[in-house]
Structures are given as C-alpha cells and as structure tokens.
Design an enzyme around this catalytic site. Structure first.
Site, PDB file in Angstrom:
ATOM      1  N   GLY A 167      71.207   7.476  82.983  1.00 33.38           N
ATOM      2  CA  GLY A 167      70.281   6.469  83.475  1.00 33.38           C
ATOM      3  C   GLY A 167      70.953   5.434  84.350  1.00 33.38           C
ATOM      4  O   GLY A 167      72.108   5.589  84.766  1.00 33.38           O
ATOM      5  N   ARG A 201      75.632  -2.638 101.670  1.00 32.13           N
ATOM      6  CA  ARG A 201      76.147  -1.288 101.873  1.00 32.13           C
ATOM      7  C   ARG A 201      76.555  -1.040 103.321  1.00 32.13           C
ATOM      8  O   ARG A 201      77.384  -0.170 103.609  1.00 32.13           O
ATOM      9  CB  ARG A 201      75.092  -0.275 101.435  1.00 32.13           C
ATOM     10  CG  ARG A 201      75.587   1.159 101.291  1.00 32.13           C
ATOM     11  CD  ARG A 201      74.425   2.087 100.964  1.00 32.13           C
ATOM     12  NE  ARG A 201      73.794   1.723  99.714  1.00 32.13           N
ATOM     13  CZ  ARG A 201      74.166   2.185  98.525  1.00 32.13           C
ATOM     14  NH1 ARG A 201      75.172   3.035  98.435  1.00 32.13           N
ATOM     15  NH2 ARG A 201      73.535   1.803  97.431  1.00 32.13           N
ATOM     16  N   HIS A 259      40.002  27.578  98.130  1.00 30.31           N
ATOM     17  CA  HIS A 259      40.466  28.804  97.474  1.00 30.31           C
ATOM     18  C   HIS A 259      41.091  29.724  98.524  1.00 30.31           C
ATOM     19  O   HIS A 259      40.539  29.893  99.613  1.00 30.31           O
ATOM     20  CB  HIS A 259      39.296  29.520  96.807  1.00 30.31           C
ATOM     21  CG  HIS A 259      39.661  30.845  96.230  1.00 30.31           C
ATOM     22  ND1 HIS A 259      40.309  30.968  95.018  1.00 30.31           N
ATOM     23  CD2 HIS A 259      39.486  32.110  96.708  1.00 30.31           C
ATOM     24  CE1 HIS A 259      40.509  32.257  94.761  1.00 30.31           C
ATOM     25  NE2 HIS A 259      40.020  32.969  95.782  1.00 30.31           N
ATOM     26  N   GLY A 263      74.508 -10.900  99.586  1.00 28.19           N
ATOM     27  CA  GLY A 263      73.738 -12.125  99.452  1.00 28.19           C
ATOM     28  C   GLY A 263      73.977 -12.809  98.116  1.00 28.19           C
ATOM     29  O   GLY A 263      73.928 -12.163  97.067  1.00 28.19           O
ATOM     30  N   GLU A 318      71.956  -6.703 103.347  1.00 27.87           N
ATOM     31  CA  GLU A 318      72.312  -5.450 102.671  1.00 27.87           C
ATOM     32  C   GLU A 318      73.826  -5.270 102.665  1.00 27.87           C
ATOM     33  O   GLU A 318      74.461  -5.258 103.710  1.00 27.87           O
ATOM     34  CB  GLU A 318      71.634  -4.265 103.354  1.00 27.87           C
ATOM     35  CG  GLU A 318      72.113  -2.892 102.905  1.00 27.87           C
ATOM     36  CD  GLU A 318      72.039  -2.690 101.395  1.00 27.87           C
ATOM     37  OE1 GLU A 318      73.052  -2.243 100.814  1.00 27.87           O
ATOM     38  OE2 GLU A 318      70.988  -2.995 100.804  1.00 27.87           O
ATOM     39  N   ASP A 338      64.168  -2.009  90.890  1.00 29.66           N
ATOM     40  CA  ASP A 338      65.003  -1.655  89.748  1.00 29.66           C
ATOM     41  C   ASP A 338      65.615  -2.871  89.067  1.00 29.66           C
ATOM     42  O   ASP A 338      66.072  -2.773  87.926  1.00 29.66           O
ATOM     43  CB  ASP A 338      66.150  -0.732  90.190  1.00 29.66           C
ATOM     44  CG  ASP A 338      65.674   0.681  90.495  1.00 29.66           C
ATOM     45  OD1 ASP A 338      64.445   0.909  90.502  1.00 29.66           O
ATOM     46  OD2 ASP A 338      66.531   1.551  90.749  1.00 29.66           O
ATOM     47  N   SER A 343      69.781  -0.924  91.413  1.00 25.69           N
ATOM     48  CA  SER A 343      70.458  -0.548  90.168  1.00 25.69           C
ATOM     49  C   SER A 343      71.689   0.290  90.464  1.00 25.69           C
ATOM     50  O   SER A 343      71.897   0.753  91.588  1.00 25.69           O
ATOM     51  CB  SER A 343      69.497   0.242  89.269  1.00 25.69           C
ATOM     52  OG  SER A 343      69.081   1.440  89.917  1.00 25.69           O
TER      53      SER A 343
END
Length: 507
Positions: A310, A67, A486, A147, A65, A351, A179
């Site tokens: 997006g 980050r 209910h 990676g 990873e 993603d 993404s």
C-alpha cells in the site's frame, strides 16, 4: 420503472447545477511577486487538474512540483507506466500461449525487454509534456521545486536546482502532495531500487531483466498488477499476504473468484503469513516469514522481492507544523467536508487526505475545490468512485460490497450474470468472470443500485455505466430496461441488473 434517487445523487446534481451558474470574474495577469488566487503544492493527478480548472475559471494560479515532471506518481511511476507494461505483457502472453482457440499459432515469440521499457518511457514523456502545454494554455505558473508552507497565505518554493527559496503570496493554498509506498508493518524490509533486488512499485517498473523468481509482499492492487506483468513474461511469481484473502476492500465473492483465476494463470499464493524480513543476500532476495496462526518460520528466496503493502500520504517538508495544520494517522492531512484544513485558507485533496488513494478521486476533488473557491458548487459523490485492478481479466467495482451492506444492516438483493453465458465473451474465448449487482430491497428506494462488481477483460471500461447509474440514483430496472447492443459484453451488465430485480434471459 421505480423512481429511486439517492440523496447523494441529488446533491451531486445540485452541485453541477451551481457549477453551471454565471462564473465570477477573478484576478488575472498579476505582476510577478503579487498575490496568487491559488497556489497548488503538488502537480500530480490531483494537483494539476486543480490548477488547470482554477485557470479555466479565471484565477491567477501557481503549481509547484518537486519531481521536475508533472503527473505525479500516477503518470511517472504508477498508473500509466504500469498499464503500458500490463498491456504489452498481455499481448506477449497471448501471442505465446493464448491464440490456440482461434486457430492461430506462432513460433519463437520473444520479448525485447529493452524496447518495451522504451515504449513505457516514451508514453510517460509524451503525457507529462502534454500537461505542461495545458498549463501554458490556461496560464498556470509552473514552478519546479518543493513547496513549503511558511505562513497562512505564504509558500516557499525551494528550486530543484538549489539556490534561495522564492516566496509566493496567495489567497489560498491547496495541498496535493500525494503518497509514497508504505513499509511492511513489523518487518525489516529495506528497499533499494538501484540494486534491483528488494524493490517497491517504482523499482519493479524498471527491472533490466526478466527475473526467474519474484516474491510479492502484499496481495493488493499494486502487487497483483506487477506480479501479473512479470508472470506473463515467464517469471515464477509467489504472493505473500498477511490476511486470509486477497484485495482487501473488494467484495468477498469477487475476491475469491479473482484469486481462482490468478491461480489458474500460474500465480502462487502464501496466505496468512507475516513477513519478518526481506534482505539482499549477495544479489538474491531472501524473505523470512511466520504463519499468522502459529507454526514454524519459513524462508523463501527469489531474484527480486517486491514490497507492495500500500501507500501512505507524503507530507515531508510540507511545513504543516509551521502553521499548525493537523495531521492524522500515517501523516494524513485532516480536512472537513469541503477540503478545508483547520487553518483558514489551506485546503487538501487526493492521497494526502482520507478516502481511497485513486488518481480519479484526486482529480474530482481538485476540480471541486477549484470550483468552490471560485464561488461555485463543486461536489464529489464518494458513493460513485470506481476502483479497477488492471490484470487480465480486470476487476472493477463501485459502491458497496455485500460485507459492507451486511455490516450496515441494509436490506439488499443480489443479481449476478456469468460471462460464460455471454455470446461475445464466448466468441472471443475470453469468458472468465461475472457481473454482480447489489440493490436496495424494499423501502422508498426499492431497487436502487447500491454496488456493482465486475470481473471481465474490459471491466474497467464497463464499470463506467454503473458509475453513471449510481451518480443519478438509477434502479436496476432502469438499467435492465435499457437496450444494450448485441453481441457485446455489456449485455452481461444488463442481464445482471435483470437478475437483481427479476430474471435474466440467457441464464
């Protein structure tokens, strides 16, 4: 009750049955430098569950990873921090404006933005640390770096702190790189989150003061959620959208009702405009746009402009070209129905591949590929992947929209039930919205649920019943004849199902 089991649901159940079979013994405890069973590139909501599931199944696994914190965009700068801000801002707005029907009033309600941001950060830190703990529990080797696939079965791990790359040998590689925010097509929009004028979703999560005016480019999920946060805190929010409707992909009837609710709350919309540029003019945002149907150019100004059009797959530096992995439109990794790329031993999920860019979709794919590589029956039923917009009220959907069914020539019936007719919603003075069912009309699967769409304060939780129903090929009558407590808002779900095959009781 009619028996209605879709082929996809049958396939899903078969997959789960295979997954419960005797699990094979896989390599464990190999010395450093020996071959892994799996190397996962990316530690987001697709990558880290892949690694954990593989570890649970006895594989020798590594996860890389870049980050430096696990959880990916979702946990660090997406789903989780945005939900912290959405919930806190909703509480603030309720205290400031929304308690009147209940006889409660409060004076001088204030928002401590710095404290709110600390709560958001603490939430993220706690959860990312929790994933590291799970990696240790299931013996997943965690590498902080980038990676790069250098050859089939070989991944170079470039450390975050610099220095020489470390080569990891592996039998299988899973690409789970996620993404990044997309740009605005045909426009000049330079995002600079540090300047806090032209920002993307990451920057909008970290504003240091409440802006007087915010322009949102794009009326999709991210734009409407972040716009809602700041509107509740007092910002004048204007959403600029190229299309003539909001939330592309959502059922049209639901989208129209949703827009009406947001407008009633104070959000403004400029529909049918093509953004030409967004610039920082001396600390103020300036947006230039043209009407799609023709007409004079218009200019808007605001303290902050959010670009929310997006997301696109992130494959930069992945090394796809080193081994010939095929990339499609917008850099999307091309895969077959079993997540395999064109290069043997290399797979991709989340993603980075086709389909909805949703954290839970990525997680399902990650678990499925881990099970497949362990010789089990991993499976994802893409007809039963829910989507949620976490505004207030929330919007949740699963399955087909009316527009899709019409386009496919499918015979269907519609059943709806409004929350104005639901006793619990009325008691809570929170009755905006409805439940909408789409079911098969005639044929071997008459009455089978094809799609469910909800606008409600708890739509994101309520949709789970619909997902379960579709996963097992239930009919509307199956749901309508199932007792619901209910008074609950879920009774509206039952009555919408009854409306689809017959008549509801309370409307």
């Amino acid at each position: 009750r009619p028996s209605a089991f879709a082929a996809s649901a049958h396939s899903a159940m078969l997959g789960r049955s295979l997954a419960r079979a005797v699990r094979p013994r896989l390599s464990r405890g190999l010395a450093t430098g020996e071959t892994y069973d799996m190397v996962v590139i990316g530690g987001g909501p697709g990558g880290y569950p892949t690694a954990i599931k593989a570890g649970q199944l006895g594989m020798k696994v590594a996860c890389i990873e870049m980050r430096g914190r696990l959880g990916g965009t979702c946990l660090n700068v997406g789903c989780i921090p945005s939900k912290a801000l959405l919930h806190s801002s909703h509480l603030y707005e309720e205290a400031a404006k929304g308690w009147g029907p209940h006889g409660i009033s409060a004076d001088n309600v204030k928002m401590d933005l710095d404290k709110l941001m600390k709560h958001k950060a603490k939430t993220v830190t706690g959860l990312t640390g929790g994933i590291e703990g799970l990696f240790k529990k299931y013996k997943v080797d965690y590498f902080k770096g980038k990676g790069e696939i250098t050859a089939p079965g070989s991944v170079a791990m470039h450390p975050m702190e610099g220095g020489p790359a470390q080569t990891l040998s592996t039998k299988n590689i899973v690409i789970a790189t996620g993404s990044v925010p997309a740009g605005v097509p045909g426009a000049t929009v330079t995002v600079d989150n540090d300047a806090k004028v032209i920002v993307d979703s990451t920057g909008c999560l970290d504003l240091e003061k409440i802006p007087e005016k915010l322009i949102v480019i794009g009326a999709g999920v991210i734009g409407l959620e972040m716009g809602s946060v700041w509107r509740r805190l007092g910002t004048e929010v204007t959403v600029v959208e190229y299309l003539d409707r909001i939330t592309p992909g959502i059922d049209d009837e639901i989208a129209k009702k949703f827009k009406q609710i947001l407008e009633k709350q104070g959000m403004k919309f400029k529909m049918g405009y093509a953004v030409k540029s967004a610039t920082n003019e001396g600390g103020k945002g300036k947006l230039v746009m043209d009407p799609v149907g023709g007409g004079a150019t218009e200019t808007l100004e605001a303290d902050v402009i959010l670009s929310a059009t997006g997301r696109v797959p992130y494959t930069e530096g992945l090394g796809a070209e080193n081994v010939g992995v095929k990339l499609g439109a917008r850099g999307m990794v091309e895969i077959d129905d079993h997540f395999a790329t064109n290069v043997p031993g290399i797979y991709a999920i989340g993603d980075a591949v086709r389909g909805a860019m949703l954290a839970h979709k990525a997680e399902e794919e990650g678990i499925a590929i881990a099970e497949q590589l362990a010789g089990l029956g991993g499976h994802v039923n893409y007809d039963a992947i829910p989507g949620v917009i976490y505004t207030h009220p929330e919007v949740a959907s699963v399955g087909k929209t009316e527009e899709q069914l019409k386009g496919e020539g499918v015979a269907y019936k519609v059943g709806t039930f409004p929350f104005m007719a639901n006793s619990r919603a009325r008691a809570m003075a929170d009755a905006d919205g409805l439940v909408k069912f789409l079911i098969q009309d005639g044929g071997a699967h008459d009455g089978m649920v094809l799609g469910i769409h909800i606008i409600a304060s708890n739509a994101g939780e309520m949709i789970a019943e619909g997902v379960l129903a579709m996963e097992y090929g239930a009919s509307a009558e199956d749901i309508g004849r199932t007792c619901h407590a209910h008074p609950t808002m879920s009774e509206a779900f039952k009555e919408a199902a009854m409306s689809a095959y017959g008549k509801p009781i309370h409307f």
